[in-house]
Each structure stands twice: as structure tokens, then as C-alpha cells.
Design an enzyme around this catalytic site. Structure first.
Site, PDB file in Angstrom:
ATOM      1  CG  ASP A  30      -1.815  -1.181   1.315  1.00  0.00           C
ATOM      2  OD1 ASP A  30      -2.276  -1.649   0.266  1.00  0.00           O
ATOM      3  OD2 ASP A  30      -2.012  -1.682   2.442  1.00  0.00           O
ATOM      4  CE  LYS A  33       3.044  -2.325  -4.484  1.00  0.00           C
ATOM      5  NZ  LYS A  33       2.711  -2.060  -3.088  1.00  0.00           N
ATOM      6  N   GLY A  57      -4.526  -4.150  -4.419  1.00  0.00           N
ATOM      7  CA  GLY A  57      -5.530  -3.187  -4.846  1.00  0.00           C
ATOM      8  C   GLY A  57      -4.809  -1.893  -5.107  1.00  0.00           C
ATOM      9  CG  HIS A  58      -1.883  -1.353  -7.526  1.00  0.00           C
ATOM     10  ND1 HIS A  58      -0.994  -1.838  -8.440  1.00  0.00           N
ATOM     11  CD2 HIS A  58      -1.440  -1.771  -6.332  1.00  0.00           C
ATOM     12  CE1 HIS A  58      -0.050  -2.526  -7.821  1.00  0.00           C
ATOM     13  NE2 HIS A  58      -0.311  -2.502  -6.533  1.00  0.00           N
ATOM     14  CD  GLN A 242       0.657  -8.612  -2.478  1.00  0.00           C
ATOM     15  OE1 GLN A 242       1.407  -9.293  -3.142  1.00  0.00           O
ATOM     16  NE2 GLN A 242      -0.575  -8.361  -2.862  1.00  0.00           N
TER      17      GLN A 242
HETATM   18  P1  IMP Z   1      -2.777 -12.652   1.713  1.00  0.00           P
HETATM   19  O1  IMP Z   1      -1.852 -12.088   0.691  1.00  0.00           O
HETATM   20  O2  IMP Z   1      -4.231 -12.396   1.401  1.00  0.00           O
HETATM   21  O3  IMP Z   1      -2.497 -14.066   2.017  1.00  0.00           O
HETATM   22  O4  IMP Z   1      -2.519 -11.839   3.094  1.00  0.00           O
HETATM   23  C1  IMP Z   1      -1.315 -11.983   3.831  1.00  0.00           C
HETATM   24  C2  IMP Z   1      -0.895 -10.656   4.441  1.00  0.00           C
HETATM   25  O5  IMP Z   1      -0.505  -9.758   3.403  1.00  0.00           O
HETATM   26  C3  IMP Z   1      -1.994  -9.922   5.221  1.00  0.00           C
HETATM   27  O6  IMP Z   1      -1.404  -9.230   6.299  1.00  0.00           O
HETATM   28  C4  IMP Z   1      -2.542  -8.947   4.218  1.00  0.00           C
HETATM   29  O7  IMP Z   1      -3.145  -7.830   4.836  1.00  0.00           O
HETATM   30  C5  IMP Z   1      -1.268  -8.554   3.489  1.00  0.00           C
HETATM   31  N1  IMP Z   1      -1.520  -8.092   2.128  1.00  0.00           N
HETATM   32  C6  IMP Z   1      -1.848  -8.824   1.056  1.00  0.00           C
HETATM   33  N2  IMP Z   1      -1.988  -8.040  -0.028  1.00  0.00           N
HETATM   34  C7  IMP Z   1      -1.729  -6.803   0.361  1.00  0.00           C
HETATM   35  C8  IMP Z   1      -1.670  -5.535  -0.329  1.00  0.00           C
HETATM   36  O8  IMP Z   1      -1.879  -5.426  -1.537  1.00  0.00           O
HETATM   37  N3  IMP Z   1      -1.347  -4.468   0.427  1.00  0.00           N
HETATM   38  C9  IMP Z   1      -1.071  -4.558   1.754  1.00  0.00           C
HETATM   39  N4  IMP Z   1      -1.102  -5.701   2.434  1.00  0.00           N
HETATM   40  C10 IMP Z   1      -1.422  -6.813   1.739  1.00  0.00           C
END
Ligand code: IMP
Length: 447
Positions: A30, A33, A57-58, A242
């Protein structure tokens, strides 16, 4: 004299030759990017995702309109570009098809070759989502706080060699066979271990066969496509999802996502050699946020944290969850600089700090009283880490109209200079507002 000229011209040649740039999150995701990718997409021919899935989510603001993208690269908002979803991404085909339709109905993805999807990418199946949600429910207070999109279970199947790939959706008999092999296992796990509903083979088969048909026009060998394009001198932008601290190996394990989020993931996840990546821009907020559980030494559970959340609109683009907010952490971004080989730093949301009389920056850690200058390996150690802070002056001025570093008030200029100094990475961009225009371009990596 001659010597100086030749080194200058060598530098010029090197600069002109940069045609691959990777955008990598330097914190816990977040970082903004999407906005930097959107900006650089204007100069790129191809914009490729290489890891993650619709957990990302961009958010991009175009002409006052907010567009949130989960799977299609943010480059889709520029006509004439080719967006690529690489082999390292896990794809929920229902979500991808909805996103394609939504983008097309708003006039995007209309060009000649607007989107390519890797035939080798793995597919998120309904049982992946069910397992993700069921596990999080059972973990209770110790939950990871996943996005619930089935990301982890899909990557697990990829590594366990029981995954279903996009190419399998293209062939009915292969799809049925792969599904039959794996579904029995998944149903048994869901029913007996998790006490959840099971899935019907025929129903899942029909649904995914239909998805395959709709995706067919976009599916191809994206590894050769990208490689050939680079060889022809086309410009390729790699869009990370991420952040480095969510990396499966080097993040705050187990509070991480299930893919290689750092720059090394670009090569494997898009099918090119590592030497092909020329510039790596790390994106970092001027402060820190994270969603979900896990270590966060500089977290602020006070009115300053509230201010950052409010003024920075810190709510997840995918899940809407409020983000945890805190001071900038140079240990984290320095580690990202090392792991990702950052060649430039984009500092985002500098405007959000406006009005704070004093701003703190974490310059190092102490673990059990001893100095520690890089992240520890366990959550137990992370929990004992104490940030070492430095303080700087804040600024009361609205900086959203700044387009050059010299337009910034002195305190803001000193602050970004200090971020660059502490992380050892030269500034490439400073973002001072949500819109495309609200950006200071210090050094464009494409030259
Ligand atoms: P998962 O990717 O859904 O398995 O989540 C694993 C961890 O990564 C959690 O703490 C999510 O909140 C975090 N996470 C996954 N995608 C994002 C993102 O795009 N931005 C920020 N945190 C993310």
C-alpha cells in the site's frame, strides 16, 4: 579532458539504454505503487505483473475519477499499451473477467493487444478461497489477517505440484482430470478438518471451463513475449504488488503474503533473466502503514496515528480495513534497499504529514538493549524491538502544488533528503497528492 568526455558519454549511453524498470514496495504494501506505475506507464510499452493476485488493490485517480485495479496492471489506464499478467501471478479468473469487463466498459483495454495472460500462471479455485477463510476463522486472535482471496492456498498448491494453471483451463480433458485428482483431497480437508462445505466436481468444472473459454483470447507465452520485447528495445515496466516486508522469505514471517514480493521475484515471475532488470524503484510512504496482523515497531496508537489514517485515507483498497499507521522506519526501507537493489526511491504521501509540529523517524532498533540495524528473523524478537527515533521539524504549508523539490518548504525538503540519506537510495519521485499531476519527478528511471 578526453577522458572526462568519454565517461560522460558512457553515462549518457547507459541512461538512454534503460528500458526495464521494476516498481517494488519497500514497506508492508500500500505504498502508492499504483500511482508511480501509472505515471511511468506513459513511457512504457509493456506493463507486467509478476506475483501476487487480487489481494492487491491499486488505487489510481484519473481525471478526478478513482479507479481500483486488483489484477490488471495499472498501465491499463493508458491507451496503446500491452498489460501482462505473468506466470508468477495467481489468477482468480472470475475476478479477472469482471475487471476486464469493467475496464472495457469505461473505454480502457481497447487497443490492438491490450492484455496478455501467462498460460503458466496458476489459477485460484473456489476451494482456495474457502480454505483461506476457514483457516483465518480458526486462527482467532492469532490470525494473519489475510485478504481472504485464496492467495496462500493457491501458492501452496503450486508448490505441492497439484495446482491448476491457466493452460489447463484451455483443455477440457486436462481440466477435468486435474480437478478430479485434487478436489477429493480438498473436499476431505474442508469437511473433516475445517468443518466446512465441500465443492461439486461437475459444477466447478463447468464454471472454470467457461472461464477458460472467455480468457482464451488473452492467453499466451508471456515469458518469450516480454523477453523479445526487451531485446527489441521496447520499454517494460514491472509492477510489484504488496511490499518487501511481506515477502515470503524476507518479510515478517509468518505475517507475510505467499509470494516473492522483492525485486528477485520479477525474473522468476515473468520469465526473464535477472540481468534484464535495469532500474528498481522502491516505493515508500513518508510514514509507515500495514494492514493485517504482525510486527510494526513504529506503530502509533494515538492521535498522530489517527491523523495519518484520516488525512492519508488509510483504508485498504481491497478489503476496506483501516490500516495501522506509524512513523517512517528507516530499518525497514534500508533492508528493502539492500534486498531489492533499489536504484531510486519514490516517497509518497508527503502531503499527509502536513501540520505535525515535529516528525519522528526511526533510524535504528534496539533489541534487548543492544543496537540492531536490520530486521530480526522471528516475531518474538520483532515484538521486543524498540525503535530509536530522531526528530525533525514539521511544516504547516499545503505542499500539494509543489512540482520541484525547491517548491517544498525547507522542513519538508530536509525531511525527504533525510529519508534518502538514511536509506542510501537517491530520490526518484516525491508524491504530494493523489492525482497524477501532484508529483515531483526528481529522476525519471527511463531517462
Ligand atoms: P494474503 O496475501 O491475502 O495471504 O494476506 C497476507 C498478508 O498480506 C496480510 O497481512 C494482508 O493484509 C497482506 N496483504 C496482502 N496483499 C496486500 C496488499 O496489496 N497491500 C497490503 N497488504 C497486503
Amino acid at each position: 579532458m578526453a577522458k572526462r568526455q568519454s565517461s560522460t558519454s558512457r553515462r549518457a549511453v547507459k541512461k538512454a539504454a534503460v528500458n526495464t524498470v521494476a516498481i517494488i514496495g519497500a514497506q508492508w504494501g500500500d505504498e502508492g505503487k499504483g500511482k508511480i506505475v501509472d505515471l511511468l506507464s506513459r513511457e512504457a510499452d509493456i506493463i507486467a505483473r509478476f506475483q501476487g493476485g487480487n489481494n492487491a488493490g491499486h488505487t489510481v485517480v484519473v481525471g478526478g475519477e478513482q479507479v481500483i485495479l486488483h489484477l490488471v496492471p495499472s498501465g491499463a489506464l493508458h491507451p496503446g499499451k500491452t498489460c501482462v499478467i505473468g506466470n508468477g501471478v495467481v489468477i482468480d479468473p472470475g475476478v479477472l473477467l469482471d475487471e476486464i469487463e469493467a475496464l472495457r466498459s469505461r473505454g480502457y483495454l481497447q487497443g490492438e493487444d491490450p492484455l496478455r495472460v501467462s498460460e503458466r500462471a496458476h489459477v485460484i479455485m473456489p476451494y482456495h478461497r474457502a480454505i483461506d477463510l476457514a483457516r483465518e476463522k480458526r486462527r482467532g486472535a492469532g490470525k494473519i489477517g489475510t485478504t481472504g482471496r485464496g492467495i496462500g492456498p493457491a501458492y501452496e498448491d503450486k508448490m505441492a505440484r497439484v495446482g491448476i494453471r491457466v493452460v489447463d483451463l484451455m483443455d477440457e480433458s486436462v481440466l477435468r482430470e486435474r480437478l478430479a485428482q485434487t478436489l477429493e483431497d480438498k473436499n476431505s480437508y474442508l469437511r473433516t478438518v475445517q468443518g466446512e462445505k465441500t465443492f461439486d466436481l461437475q459444477e466447478v468444472f463447468e464454471q472454470y471451463r467457461a472461464f477458460g473459454e472467455k480468457l482464451r483470447p488473452y492467453v499466451s507465452d508471456t515469458s518469450h513475449f516480454i523477453d523479445d520485447a526487451i531485446s527489441r528495445g521496447q520499454r517494460v515496466l514491472f509492477e510489484g504488488a504488496q511490499g518487501t516486508m511481506l515477502d515470503i522469505d524476507h518479510g515478517t514471517y509468518p505475517y507475510v503474503t505467499s509470494s516473492t514480493t522483492m525485486a528477485a521475484g520479477v525474473a522468476a515471475g515473468s520469465g526473464i533473466a535477472p540481468q534484464r532488470i535495469r532500474e528498481v524503484i522502491g516505493i515508500s510512504k513518508a510514514y509507515t502503514t500495514r494492514v493485517g496482523g504482525g510486527p510494526f515497531p513504529t506503530e502509533l496508537n494515538d492521535e498522530v496515528g489517527e491523523k495519518l489514517r484520516r488525512d492519508g485515507a488509510e483504508y485498504g483498497a481491497t478489503t476496506g480495513r483501516p490500516r495501522r499507521c506509524g512513523w517512517f522506519d528507516a530499518v525497514v526501507v534500508r533492508e528493502a534497499a539492500r534486498l531489492d537493489g533499489l536504484t531510486g526511491l519514490a516517497v509518497t504521501k508527503l502531503d499527509v504529514l502536513r501540520g505535525l509540529p515535529r516528525i519522528r523517524l526511526c533510524v535504528g532498533y534496539k533489541l534487548d538493549g543492544a543496537p540492531l540495524d536490520h530486521p530480526p528473523p522471528t516475531v518474538a524478537a520483532w515484538d521486543r524491538v524498540e525503535p530509536v527515533y530522531e526528530e525533525m521539524d514539521g511544516w504547516p504549508e499545503d505542499i500539494s502544488a509543489a512540482r520541484r523539490l525547491t517548491d517544498l518548504p525547507r522542513a519538508a525538503r530536509s525531511y525527504v533528503a533525510r529519508l534518502s540519506e538514511l536509506t542510501g537510495v537517491p530520490l526518484a519521485f516525491v508524491s504530494v497528492g493523489a492525482s497524477r499531476e501532484a508529483t515531483i519527478v526528481v529522476n525519471d528511471p527511463f531517462g
